[in-house]
Enzyme design. Structure first.
Site, short mmCIF file in Angstrom:
data_model
loop_
_atom_site.label_atom_id
_atom_site.label_comp_id
_atom_site.label_asym_id
_atom_site.label_seq_id
_atom_site.Cartn_x
_atom_site.Cartn_y
_atom_site.Cartn_z
N ILE A 19 -20.28 1.26 -5.30
CA ILE A 19 -20.26 2.32 -4.27
C ILE A 19 -20.14 3.70 -4.90
O ILE A 19 -20.59 4.70 -4.32
CB ILE A 19 -19.13 2.06 -3.25
CG1 ILE A 19 -19.38 2.81 -1.93
CG2 ILE A 19 -17.75 2.40 -3.83
CD1 ILE A 19 -18.47 2.36 -0.80
N ASN A 32 -4.58 3.02 -0.80
CA ASN A 32 -3.28 2.55 -0.33
C ASN A 32 -2.57 3.75 0.29
O ASN A 32 -3.06 4.87 0.21
CB ASN A 32 -2.45 1.93 -1.47
CG ASN A 32 -2.22 2.90 -2.60
OD1 ASN A 32 -1.67 3.98 -2.40
ND2 ASN A 32 -2.69 2.54 -3.79
N GLY A 40 -8.94 -1.74 -8.11
CA GLY A 40 -10.12 -2.05 -7.29
C GLY A 40 -11.04 -0.88 -7.08
O GLY A 40 -11.25 -0.06 -7.97
N VAL A 41 -11.57 -0.80 -5.86
CA VAL A 41 -12.53 0.28 -5.58
C VAL A 41 -11.82 1.63 -5.60
O VAL A 41 -12.41 2.65 -6.00
CB VAL A 41 -13.27 0.02 -4.25
CG1 VAL A 41 -12.35 0.19 -3.05
CG2 VAL A 41 -14.50 0.89 -4.12
N ASP A 42 -10.55 1.67 -5.26
CA ASP A 42 -9.75 2.90 -5.32
C ASP A 42 -9.74 3.43 -6.76
O ASP A 42 -10.01 4.61 -7.02
CB ASP A 42 -8.32 2.56 -4.86
CG ASP A 42 -7.47 3.78 -4.56
OD1 ASP A 42 -6.26 3.59 -4.33
OD2 ASP A 42 -7.99 4.91 -4.57
N THR A 132 -10.35 -6.80 1.58
CA THR A 132 -10.74 -8.17 1.16
C THR A 132 -10.48 -8.43 -0.32
O THR A 132 -10.76 -9.52 -0.82
CB THR A 132 -12.24 -8.41 1.43
OG1 THR A 132 -13.01 -7.56 0.56
CG2 THR A 132 -12.59 -8.17 2.88
N GLY A 133 -9.96 -7.47 -1.02
CA GLY A 133 -9.64 -7.68 -2.45
C GLY A 133 -8.16 -7.89 -2.63
O GLY A 133 -7.59 -8.90 -2.18
N VAL A 134 -7.50 -6.93 -3.23
CA VAL A 134 -6.05 -7.02 -3.49
C VAL A 134 -5.28 -7.33 -2.22
O VAL A 134 -4.30 -8.07 -2.23
CB VAL A 134 -5.56 -5.68 -4.11
CG1 VAL A 134 -4.04 -5.59 -4.13
CG2 VAL A 134 -6.13 -5.52 -5.51
N TYR A 135 -5.75 -6.78 -1.10
CA TYR A 135 -4.98 -6.94 0.15
C TYR A 135 -5.21 -8.29 0.83
O TYR A 135 -4.63 -8.58 1.87
CB TYR A 135 -5.26 -5.77 1.10
CG TYR A 135 -4.48 -4.51 0.75
CD1 TYR A 135 -3.60 -4.46 -0.34
CD2 TYR A 135 -4.60 -3.36 1.51
CE1 TYR A 135 -2.89 -3.32 -0.66
CE2 TYR A 135 -3.90 -2.20 1.21
CZ TYR A 135 -3.03 -2.20 0.10
OH TYR A 135 -2.33 -1.06 -0.21
N1 APR Z 1 -18.03 -0.70 -5.40
C1 APR Z 1 -18.03 -1.46 -4.27
N2 APR Z 1 -17.08 -2.37 -3.99
C2 APR Z 1 -16.10 -2.54 -4.90
C3 APR Z 1 -16.03 -1.80 -6.11
C4 APR Z 1 -17.06 -0.85 -6.34
N3 APR Z 1 -17.07 -0.09 -7.44
N4 APR Z 1 -14.92 -2.21 -6.79
C5 APR Z 1 -14.34 -3.18 -6.05
N5 APR Z 1 -15.04 -3.39 -4.92
C6 APR Z 1 -14.79 -4.35 -3.85
C7 APR Z 1 -13.96 -5.55 -4.20
O1 APR Z 1 -14.76 -6.54 -4.82
C8 APR Z 1 -13.48 -5.97 -2.81
O2 APR Z 1 -14.45 -6.80 -2.20
O3 APR Z 1 -14.03 -3.67 -2.86
C9 APR Z 1 -13.41 -4.64 -2.03
C10 APR Z 1 -12.01 -4.16 -1.70
O4 APR Z 1 -11.13 -4.61 -2.72
P1 APR Z 1 -9.93 -3.68 -3.25
O5 APR Z 1 -10.48 -2.56 -4.00
O6 APR Z 1 -8.96 -4.60 -3.94
O7 APR Z 1 -9.28 -3.07 -1.92
P2 APR Z 1 -8.24 -3.73 -0.89
O8 APR Z 1 -8.36 -5.20 -0.82
O9 APR Z 1 -8.42 -2.92 0.35
O10 APR Z 1 -6.83 -3.40 -1.54
C11 APR Z 1 -6.43 -2.05 -1.60
O11 APR Z 1 -5.91 -2.26 -3.90
O12 APR Z 1 -6.95 -1.06 -5.46
C12 APR Z 1 -5.81 -1.12 -4.74
O13 APR Z 1 -5.08 1.14 -4.49
C13 APR Z 1 -5.67 0.06 -3.82
O14 APR Z 1 -3.48 -0.56 -3.20
C14 APR Z 1 -4.82 -0.53 -2.75
C15 APR Z 1 -5.35 -1.94 -2.63
#
Ligand code: APR
Length: 184
Positions: A19, A32, A40-42, A132-135
């Site tokens: 993204i 967060n 992750g994406v953050d 759908t990732g860390v959360y």
């Molecule tokens: N581009 C698109 N999608 C991505 C990218 C990227 N560069 N990097 C990761 N993702 C996807 C992951 O594969 C996942 O499917 O983004 C989705 C969301 O995952 P997370 O980033 O873990 O976000 P979330 O599950 O909402 O957890 C948020 O994780 O990173 C920390 O600071 C963030 O504490 C917050 C928590």
């Protein structure tokens, strides 16, 4: 970025890629509540944006959000060195199967982000798969909630003109398409 499907007269696209590479009006960050970055994406967005994004988020914290951004809420910032013009930060729910509020909290991430996009007359906005990732939100359940929320919003609003669902992994896009409620 690889587009794999589109819906609603091309107002919705499903793509696979990173993204942070999109040169569009806004990318949505799965942040967060601290708004001060993470993994992750953050982490990817802050790394690509550079320190000015973190500085803007710090200013938001000290001015409007001293206690952090609440789950389901969204804020918009500039985008630093990212190719997109803005970042819309939203805080997804940390999945708890015993909490009946999960679906509305996740839906709210999409609705509040889209409301900000509409207020700013943004034309193209991309979402990662929030929560759908860390959360830990089950991808199949999240797919239905996210697609229903976006369809409902786009049916009532002219802006944004296009919403892109971006998946980092092909298998995540497949799960999404298998469970999203898009009209075939
Ligand atoms: N581009 C698109 N999608 C991505 C990218 C990227 N560069 N990097 C990761 N993702 C996807 C992951 O594969 C996942 O499917 O983004 C989705 C969301 O995952 P997370 O980033 O873990 O976000 P979330 O599950 O909402 O957890 C948020 O994780 O990173 C920390 O600071 C963030 O504490 C917050 C928590």
């Amino acid at each position: 970025m690889q587009q794999i499907k589109s819906f609603l007269n091309n107002r919705i696209e499903v793509c696979i890629g990173d993204i942070t590479t999109l040169s569009i009006d806004a990318i949505v960050n799965a942040a967060n509540s601290s708004l001060l970055g993470g993994g992750g994406v953050d982490g990817a967005i802050h790394r690509a944006a550079g320190p000015s994004l973190l500085e803007e988020c710090r200013q938001l914290r000290s001015s409007h959000y001293p206690n952090g951004l609440s789950t389901g809420e969204a804020v918009i910032t500039k985008a630093g060195n990212l190719p997109s013009k803005h970042v819309i930060h939203t805080v997804g729910p940390i999945y708890n199967p015993n909490d009946p509020a999960m679906p509305e909290l996740l839906a709210s991430c999409y609705t509040t982000s889209l409301t900000l996009a509409a207020e700013h007359k943004l034309t193209v906005v991309a979402f990662p798969a929030v929560s759908t990732g860390v959360y830990g939100y089950p991808k199949s359940k999240a797919a239905n909630i996210a697609s229903d929320a976006v369809i409902a919003f786009l049916k009532k609003n002219a802006f944004p003109q296009k919403v892109i669902f971006v998946f980092f992994k092909t298998k995540d896009a497949d799960i999404f398409l298998d469970n999203a409620g898009f009209p075939q």
